[in-house]
Every structure is written in C-alpha cells, then in structure tokens.
Design a protein around this motif. Structure first.
Motif, short mmCIF file in Angstrom:
data_model
loop_
_atom_site.label_atom_id
_atom_site.label_comp_id
_atom_site.label_asym_id
_atom_site.label_seq_id
_atom_site.Cartn_x
_atom_site.Cartn_y
_atom_site.Cartn_z
N ASN A 143 -11.62 71.63 -14.05
CA ASN A 143 -11.62 71.46 -15.51
C ASN A 143 -11.93 70.03 -15.91
N ILE A 144 -11.18 69.09 -15.36
CA ILE A 144 -11.37 67.69 -15.71
C ILE A 144 -12.69 67.16 -15.15
N SER A 145 -13.08 67.63 -13.96
CA SER A 145 -14.33 67.17 -13.35
C SER A 145 -15.53 67.51 -14.22
N ILE A 146 -15.57 68.74 -14.73
CA ILE A 146 -16.69 69.15 -15.57
C ILE A 146 -16.65 68.44 -16.92
N ARG A 147 -15.49 68.37 -17.51
CA ARG A 147 -15.36 67.69 -18.80
C ARG A 147 -15.74 66.21 -18.68
N LYS A 148 -15.30 65.57 -17.60
CA LYS A 148 -15.61 64.15 -17.38
C LYS A 148 -17.10 63.95 -17.11
N THR A 149 -17.72 64.88 -16.39
CA THR A 149 -19.15 64.78 -16.10
C THR A 149 -19.96 64.85 -17.38
N ILE A 150 -19.62 65.79 -18.26
CA ILE A 150 -20.33 65.93 -19.54
C ILE A 150 -20.08 64.71 -20.42
N TYR A 151 -18.84 64.24 -20.45
CA TYR A 151 -18.50 63.04 -21.23
C TYR A 151 -19.29 61.83 -20.74
#
Length: 456
Positions: A143-151
């Motif tokens: 969850n955080i990995s994908i959100r951080k990648t997009i951010y």
C-alpha cells in the motif's frame, strides 16, 4: 479450479469432457437465456433518432499547433515462484508539432526523414511501479510502496523546474480562480477515507492551509502521512496479497489527463494566448475511470472556467470499444461531413445494453465530455468526445453544447492518416513512440527488471 502439476511428478487435472451436459439440460439456465436481448443489427439501427448536424467550414483556422497525449504500460513478472512478484513499466508521451509543418508536408512529392522529425518532437516520461510481492525498502507494505511511488513521480516529473504535484495542487484547490472568485470550499478537499492501513477514518478533510511544503497532510485519527496524490483513491483497490494490477489502466489514463492539465497551466502561466491556438488530442475518451472517477468533477469545473474567458480546444479520440464498433456498423447510414450527437436514449438502445435513465445519463459519474460520431468528408469514421458543461446535456444534446466543435472537427479532418483504418496522424505517431509491445518489449523489460532486482 483444477489442480496444477507443481513438481512434474504427477499429471495436471484436466477439466471434464461431459460436465457441460448438466448446464445444457438445466431449465433455469434455458429460461435465463430466453430472457436475454442481443444488440440491434445494423438494419435495425435508426440514426435519425439522435441529433444530426453538419460542420461549418472555417474561414480561418485558429489552430497553429497540435499536442497529442498518449501512454502505455506493460506488467512483467520478476519472480515466478511463490511468493510471486510483479512490476509495471509505464511510458507517457506528448507530441508537439506546428500545423504549418503538416500543411507543407502535403505539398511535397515525398517525405524524407528530416521532414518527419518536425512531427516527432516528443516528450517522454517513464514510471516503474510495484504491483505485487514487492515493497520499497523504506516502506512496510505494498500500500505505502505504491502510494509513495506515485507521490514521488508527481514530485519529480516531468522536468527539473515544473512538477506534476504543483499542477495537481493548482487543479484540486482551483487556484486558477483569482482572489475575488475564490470560495472557502476551494481551500479543502474531502477524501472518502484515510489511505493508511488500519485507519478507519471516513471523510477525511484535506485543508490546503495544513498541507506542508512536501505536499503532505497528517491524518487527525492515525497521525500518519497522507500524500496529496492520495486524492486519486487508488489505495482503495490495493490488496496486500493479490496485488494492484487493477490500478494500472486507471493510472495511465489519469496521468495522460494530468499531463494535459499541466501543459494548460504552464501556458496560462507563460503566455495564455497559446491556449487559443492549440488543439489538445487525447488517445481515448475524456473521462476518469474506476477509483479515479472522482477527478471528472474538478476537470469539468476547470474546463468550464477556461471556456468562459477564452477558447479551449480539447478532444478525445476513441480507437476501440462498443462505440467504435457501432460507428463502423452505421458507416453507410451517414453522409460525408455528418455528425451524430449521441443522446442518452440512442446510446442505451443501440450501443450499451440497459435502459436509459434521464436522471442518470450515460457515464455521468466519470465523463466530463459527450460522445459524437463524425464521418468526415474523406469518409473516415471517428468516435470523438468533446467537453460539455453538464452531464445532463446527453439527454438532449445540441450543437452549442459542444464548445468549438466546428474548429475541432475541421482540424480532425485535416489530420487523417492512411497508415491504419480511420487513423489520425498525431495519435498514430505518439502511440508508435510510447506504446510497449508484448514482443519484444515485454520480454526485454522482464529480463531488465530481473537483472536489476536480483543483482541488487
């Protein structure tokens, strides 16, 4: 679901060769099939049941340049054995060319490589994102990995001076309004839920004044970070075990349209007059899908605002799908130069299965545009989406509901390309330069990702 052969010592379990008889003989299944209705054939379609118009010729073409936007992605496996892992590679492009260059090419006896370079001025942007069984070293979950990648992508792209995150802030908080036009509601945005795992907060308000210099907020309940990019709600369809392959199509379409908003913002910032001389073409409909569908509201508001004070030329071109198949069905029923403004009843009667509801027009929760079918004077067929101010326009569309329709369709006609059926040159070029093929792109990207991950 049959058993697979995991170690090669025992055979795979094959499906039964006779179980289909149980389905065929079942009376409830027979009754159900009798209740189903098939789409109308071309002989049954009455194109006169929707508004038909003709486009007006232009005395002078205001369009001086074309910008076409497209994106593509390919998901690859980087670890096949359990637990499996996948990543997705994305590439986005915007082609820029002057209409005068295209006009000059038409007069040449042949086109050489130097001439084509004028039509290949392209900006490429790349993104790689984990989709299953992979996390960033600094992140404890997918969850955080994908959100951080997009951010991080929005923070760093598309170049060193201008970033998508600034455009997103401008877009979400409606900073295009001047101080006199601003309302208190523009300084906040409501998230349906906190994106952080384990937090049950609903209707989280993101206050612009509480956003820090990194475009982050703090959830009042769990006190964890919320990124501005979480407004896309992609976190709602990330599954820690099954992965997030389902977000890829939504994400590509989203970034394509943020790219358009980004260019619009830069034009307004540097030289606003450029906007009224530029035709923006998106590959695909003007809409946001899936979890990102909520973005259609701020997009409609932005376009309505721009069309009040200046002229905006934006169009989406569809190459596949039910509407494109329908356009081919009615090709012989339309005259060259004719435009069908598709109304809600027509769409549900001839194209999309279902019953028309005037209180809930077609795609009113995802599209900020209306669909038309255009047969140009070269007898090429196009399914086009053009911005509309109100989704209820679809119930009874009129020509005036589609801003700048004559200018846009006249230019679409000029951009014909004979490489493919009913193709447009800008879309064909940008797709050629950013699309990722199954072979060899998929195989090469898989080997590249494995070598980098396993060699690390």
């Amino acid at each position: 679901m049959a058993y697979n052969s995991k170690r090669g010592k025992r055979p795979m379990e094959w499906a039964s060769k006779s179980s289909h008889t149980n389905i065929i003989k079942d009376s409830s299944i027979q009754d159900f099939l009798k209740l189903c209705d098939l789409p109308k054939t071309s002989y049954e379609i009455d194109v006169s049941s929707t508004q038909s118009i003709a486009i007006d010729d232009l005395r002078e073409n205001p369009i001086k340049r074309i910008i076409a936007i497209d994106g593509g992605y390919k998901e690859v496996s980087v670890k096949n054995e359990f637990p499996s892992s996948k990543v997705a590679f994305m590439q986005f492009g915007a082609t820029f060319f002057e209409v005068s260059d295209l006009e000059n090419l038409k007069s040449l006896p042949f086109i050489d490589e130097e001439d084509m370079k004028k039509l290949r001025d392209i900006e490429r942007i790349k993104l790689v994102i984990p989709t299953k069984g992979i996390t960033l070293k600094e992140a404890p979950s997918l969850n955080i990995s994908i959100r951080k990648t997009i951010y991080d992508f929005f923070i760093k792209k598309p170049d060193d001076r201008n970033h998508f995150i600034d455009t997103l802030k401008w877009f979400i908080f409606k900073e295009y309004y001047n101080e006199k036009e601003c309302k208190d509601e523009y300084s906040q945005y409501q998230l349906a839920s906190c994106p952080n795992l384990g937090c049950n907060s609903k209707k989280v308000i993101l206050y612009k004044e509480k956003m820090d210099e990194k475009y982050q907020f703090i959830c009042p309940n769990c006190e964890q970070k919320i990124f501005l990019t979480d407004v896309f709600r992609l976190h709602e369809v990330i599954d820690e075990e099954l992965g997030a392959s389902g977000i890829l199509g939504y994400l590509v379409s989203l970034i394509e349209q943020i790219f358009i908003v980004h260019i619009i913002r830069l034009m307004l910032k540097t030289r606003a007059s450029l906007l009224e001389e530029t035709l923006f073409i998106k590959d695909g409909p003007l809409a946001f899908f899936g979890q990102t569908a909520n973005m259609h509201k701020p997009m409609r508001e932005l376009l309505n605002y721009l069309n009040k004070s200046r002229k905006l030329y934006l169009v989406g071109i569809e190459k596949t799908g039910a509407f494109v198949e329908h356009a081919d069905q009615i090709r012989e029923k339309m005259k060259p130069g004719e435009v069908l403004l598709l109304n809600n009843d027509y769409i549900y009667k001839y194209i999309i299965p279902g019953e028309a509801d005037p209180k809930n027009p077609y795609a009113s929760t995802s599209y900020y545009s209306g669909k038309i079918i255009f047969k140009d004077r070269n007898e090429k067929m196009y399914v086009v989406t053009l911005p509309i101010k109100d989704p209820f326009v679809i119930n009874n569309p009129q020509k005036d509901d589609y801003k700048n329709i004559d200018v846009i369709l006249n230019n679409i006609e000029k951009l014909k390309c004979d490489m493919y059926d009913d193709a447009l040159l800008p879309i064909a070029l940008v797709n050629k330069l950013v699309s990722l093929a199954d072979h060899p792109s998929s195989v090469i990207l898989e080997k590249f990702a494995k070598s980098k991950l396993h060699g690390h």
